[in-house]
Write a protein that holds these residues in place. Structure first.
Motif, PDB file in Angstrom:
ATOM      1  N   ILE A 216       3.858   3.820  12.661  1.00  0.00           N
ATOM      2  CA  ILE A 216       5.244   3.359  12.733  1.00  0.00           C
ATOM      3  C   ILE A 216       6.010   4.106  11.659  1.00  0.00           C
ATOM      4  O   ILE A 216       5.661   4.030  10.475  1.00  0.00           O
ATOM      5  CB  ILE A 216       5.363   1.847  12.479  1.00  0.00           C
ATOM      6  N   THR A 217       7.041   4.836  12.067  1.00  0.00           N
ATOM      7  CA  THR A 217       7.946   5.454  11.107  1.00  0.00           C
ATOM      8  C   THR A 217       9.279   4.745  11.203  1.00  0.00           C
ATOM      9  O   THR A 217       9.909   4.722  12.259  1.00  0.00           O
ATOM     10  CB  THR A 217       8.113   6.959  11.378  1.00  0.00           C
ATOM     11  N   LEU A 218       9.683   4.140  10.102  1.00  0.00           N
ATOM     12  CA  LEU A 218      10.939   3.412  10.032  1.00  0.00           C
ATOM     13  C   LEU A 218      11.688   3.924   8.813  1.00  0.00           C
ATOM     14  O   LEU A 218      11.255   3.708   7.671  1.00  0.00           O
ATOM     15  CB  LEU A 218      10.677   1.911   9.921  1.00  0.00           C
ATOM     16  N   GLY A 219      12.784   4.645   9.059  1.00  0.00           N
ATOM     17  CA  GLY A 219      13.533   5.227   7.952  1.00  0.00           C
ATOM     18  C   GLY A 219      12.671   6.178   7.152  1.00  0.00           C
ATOM     19  O   GLY A 219      12.094   7.127   7.684  1.00  0.00           O
ATOM     20  N   ASP A 220      12.537   5.899   5.855  1.00  0.00           N
ATOM     21  CA  ASP A 220      11.837   6.798   4.938  1.00  0.00           C
ATOM     22  C   ASP A 220      10.354   6.494   4.783  1.00  0.00           C
ATOM     23  O   ASP A 220       9.692   7.047   3.909  1.00  0.00           O
ATOM     24  CB  ASP A 220      12.505   6.739   3.555  1.00  0.00           C
ATOM     25  N   THR A 221       9.809   5.625   5.630  1.00  0.00           N
ATOM     26  CA  THR A 221       8.438   5.141   5.421  1.00  0.00           C
ATOM     27  C   THR A 221       7.612   5.250   6.700  1.00  0.00           C
ATOM     28  O   THR A 221       8.089   4.898   7.782  1.00  0.00           O
ATOM     29  CB  THR A 221       8.459   3.669   4.952  1.00  0.00           C
ATOM     30  N   THR A 222       6.378   5.713   6.559  1.00  0.00           N
ATOM     31  CA  THR A 222       5.437   5.758   7.678  1.00  0.00           C
ATOM     32  C   THR A 222       4.234   4.877   7.365  1.00  0.00           C
ATOM     33  O   THR A 222       3.602   5.017   6.318  1.00  0.00           O
ATOM     34  CB  THR A 222       4.978   7.197   7.958  1.00  0.00           C
ATOM     35  N   LEU A 223       3.939   3.978   8.286  1.00  0.00           N
ATOM     36  CA  LEU A 223       2.790   3.091   8.200  1.00  0.00           C
ATOM     37  C   LEU A 223       1.743   3.599   9.181  1.00  0.00           C
ATOM     38  O   LEU A 223       1.985   3.628  10.390  1.00  0.00           O
ATOM     39  CB  LEU A 223       3.207   1.660   8.544  1.00  0.00           C
ATOM     40  N   GLU A 224       0.592   4.019   8.664  1.00  0.00           N
ATOM     41  CA  GLU A 224      -0.476   4.547   9.504  1.00  0.00           C
ATOM     42  C   GLU A 224      -1.376   3.405   9.980  1.00  0.00           C
ATOM     43  O   GLU A 224      -1.765   2.549   9.187  1.00  0.00           O
ATOM     44  CB  GLU A 224      -1.313   5.567   8.731  1.00  0.00           C
ATOM     45  N   LEU A 225      -1.712   3.410  11.264  1.00  0.00           N
ATOM     46  CA  LEU A 225      -2.476   2.320  11.877  1.00  0.00           C
ATOM     47  C   LEU A 225      -3.816   2.836  12.404  1.00  0.00           C
ATOM     48  O   LEU A 225      -3.866   3.860  13.101  1.00  0.00           O
ATOM     49  CB  LEU A 225      -1.671   1.708  13.024  1.00  0.00           C
ATOM     50  N   ILE A 239      -2.785   2.226   6.317  1.00  0.00           N
ATOM     51  CA  ILE A 239      -2.543   2.923   5.060  1.00  0.00           C
ATOM     52  C   ILE A 239      -1.046   3.098   4.909  1.00  0.00           C
ATOM     53  O   ILE A 239      -0.363   3.500   5.859  1.00  0.00           O
ATOM     54  CB  ILE A 239      -3.281   4.273   5.015  1.00  0.00           C
ATOM     55  N   MET A 240      -0.541   2.786   3.707  1.00  0.00           N
ATOM     56  CA  MET A 240       0.910   2.786   3.489  1.00  0.00           C
ATOM     57  C   MET A 240       1.262   3.346   2.119  1.00  0.00           C
ATOM     58  O   MET A 240       0.486   3.194   1.152  1.00  0.00           O
ATOM     59  CB  MET A 240       1.447   1.359   3.614  1.00  0.00           C
ATOM     60  N   PRO A 241       2.429   4.008   1.999  1.00  0.00           N
ATOM     61  CA  PRO A 241       2.886   4.474   0.688  1.00  0.00           C
ATOM     62  C   PRO A 241       3.505   3.315  -0.086  1.00  0.00           C
ATOM     63  O   PRO A 241       4.233   2.491   0.469  1.00  0.00           O
ATOM     64  CB  PRO A 241       3.942   5.520   1.045  1.00  0.00           C
ATOM     65  N   LEU A 242       3.222   3.250  -1.386  1.00  0.00           N
ATOM     66  CA  LEU A 242       3.713   2.180  -2.248  1.00  0.00           C
ATOM     67  C   LEU A 242       4.380   2.803  -3.459  1.00  0.00           C
ATOM     68  O   LEU A 242       3.778   3.622  -4.161  1.00  0.00           O
ATOM     69  CB  LEU A 242       2.557   1.274  -2.672  1.00  0.00           C
ATOM     70  N   ARG A 243       5.620   2.411  -3.722  1.00  0.00           N
ATOM     71  CA  ARG A 243       6.382   3.020  -4.811  1.00  0.00           C
ATOM     72  C   ARG A 243       6.388   2.124  -6.046  1.00  0.00           C
ATOM     73  O   ARG A 243       6.594   0.912  -5.949  1.00  0.00           O
ATOM     74  CB  ARG A 243       7.811   3.299  -4.357  1.00  0.00           C
ATOM     75  N   ASP A 244       6.190   2.753  -7.185  1.00  0.00           N
ATOM     76  CA  ASP A 244       6.270   2.072  -8.482  1.00  0.00           C
ATOM     77  C   ASP A 244       7.074   2.971  -9.409  1.00  0.00           C
ATOM     78  O   ASP A 244       6.523   3.858 -10.050  1.00  0.00           O
ATOM     79  CB  ASP A 244       4.866   1.819  -9.034  1.00  0.00           C
TER      80      ASP A 244
END
Length: 352
Positions: A216-225, A239-244
């Motif tokens: 799923i790509t929504l805006g600036d983020t892609t969630l891999e399934l 797997i997902m990107p997480l910002r800190d």
């Protein structure tokens, strides 16, 4: 814009080839006579010493049982208002912003995670019931300053009602697209599911179907399934990107933890293979955060508490250079269970 590719991208095909070879290597390694269930269980426990919530998978003393399939109409004592309030208080976990773009809303038993993107929210799991969806998920979102009207997708990790039970309220109020794997949609379409419980809310109707390697790509983020069969035959892990701040980490969420389907050797091995595959994918992608949809399994409750005491410039409590060790435990301890069952079944055969 969201996308659901019909074809798995070449890089994911290559990843699947890589992880397939890793699984084969692991399967071959446990054929050694010295690799006993006890050795494997000890290996898993040592690897994932930082994840004690997973240790129950390594216990070889108790037989594996299949969770009961109970009718929606089965009798059950109704809790008094006082008992209900007390239970809710004991299970309460404060809604928390865990990363800049990841939020926890749930209780001690089951988690919902919210991934925030530039074009809306992706909600992962819906807890047990409409009541929990309204009074834990949505109420928690308001406390965190999130608008539930911005939920674009509800991703359900697997076909058990403690993860889909609140979907009816969420879908009727906010109309997100409901996402699940094809195999688990099919499970919910059966007249009787493998596991049922009267406290669970209504199952969703088939909406968006995803397959292994879709995203799923929504805006600036892609969630891999990824379809990781075992807990159910269509369990989704991701797997997902997480910002800190200026840092980006990668989290792997394991979609289904328990071996609650009884002593089915081939299915337990399927579970172990899925864990090894996600470990290998996580290694390739630099995963350093392990997440579960049950907060006692990934130590989320303790790590959320540590967040409240975190000082500026210090390491994030959820970030773990050895996060993938959790998958080593899932792999080794489930395989230990499979070998234990095989040995027991062989003894019965020899004595018959």
């Amino acid at each position: 814009m969201s996308t659901f590719p019909h074809k798995i991208p070449r890089k994911l095909v290559l990843a699947a080839t890589l992880t397939s070879s890793c699984i084969t290597a692991f399967a071959n390694s446990i054929q050694e006579p010295s690799i006993t269930p006890e050795v494997l269980a000890e290996s898993g426990l040592k690897a994932a010493i930082n994840y004690p919530g997973l240790a129950f998978l390594c216990s070889l003393e108790q037989p594996l049982k299949q969770a009961g399939s109970r009718s929606k109409t089965s009798s059950k004592r109704t809790l008094t208002d006082e008992e209900r309030i007390d239970r809710a208080a004991r299970s309460y976990v404060k809604p928390t912003q865990v990363f800049d773009n990841l939020y926890f809303v749930g209780n001690r038993s089951v988690a919902s995670w919210i991934l925030e993107t530039s074009e809306g929210l992706i909600l992962i799991d819906a807890m047990n019931s409409n009541n929990q969806a309204e009074n834990i998920i949505v109420k928690g979102m308001h406390e965190l300053g999130l608008d539930p009207e911005n939920i674009r997708y509800l991703v359900i990790t697997h076909a058990h009602g403690d993860h889909y039970g609140g979907q009816e309220y969420l879908v009727s109020k906010f109309a997100p697209k409901v996402v699940m794997s094809d195999r688990d949609w099919s499970e919910l379409e059966k007249p009787v599911q493998e596991i049922n419980n009267p406290k669970w809310g209504k199952a969703p109707s088939r909406d968006v179907t995803v397959n292994d390697g879709d995203h799923i790509t929504l805006g600036d983020t892609t969630l891999e399934l990824y379809v990781t069969p075992g807990h159910t035959l269509g369990t989704l892990s991701m797997i997902m990107p997480l910002r800190d701040g200026d840092d980006t980490h990668y989290g792997a969420l394991w979609g289904g933890t328990g071996l609650n389907f009884g002593p089915q050797v081939e299915r337990i091995k399927l579970y172990a293979n899925s864990a090894e595959r996600l470990r290998a994918l996580g290694e390739e992608k630099g995963v350093d955060v392990f997440l579960s949809n049950h907060p006692t399994r990934d130590n989320s409750i303790e790590r959320i508490h540590a967040l409240t005491e975190r000082k500026i410039g210090t390491k994030h409590p959820f970030v773990d250079d050895n996060a993938l060790s959790a998958f080593e435990l899932l792999r080794d301890c489930s395989m230990a269970q499979a070998i234990k069952v095989e040995h027991y079944q062989q003894r019965l055969k020899d004595n018959s």
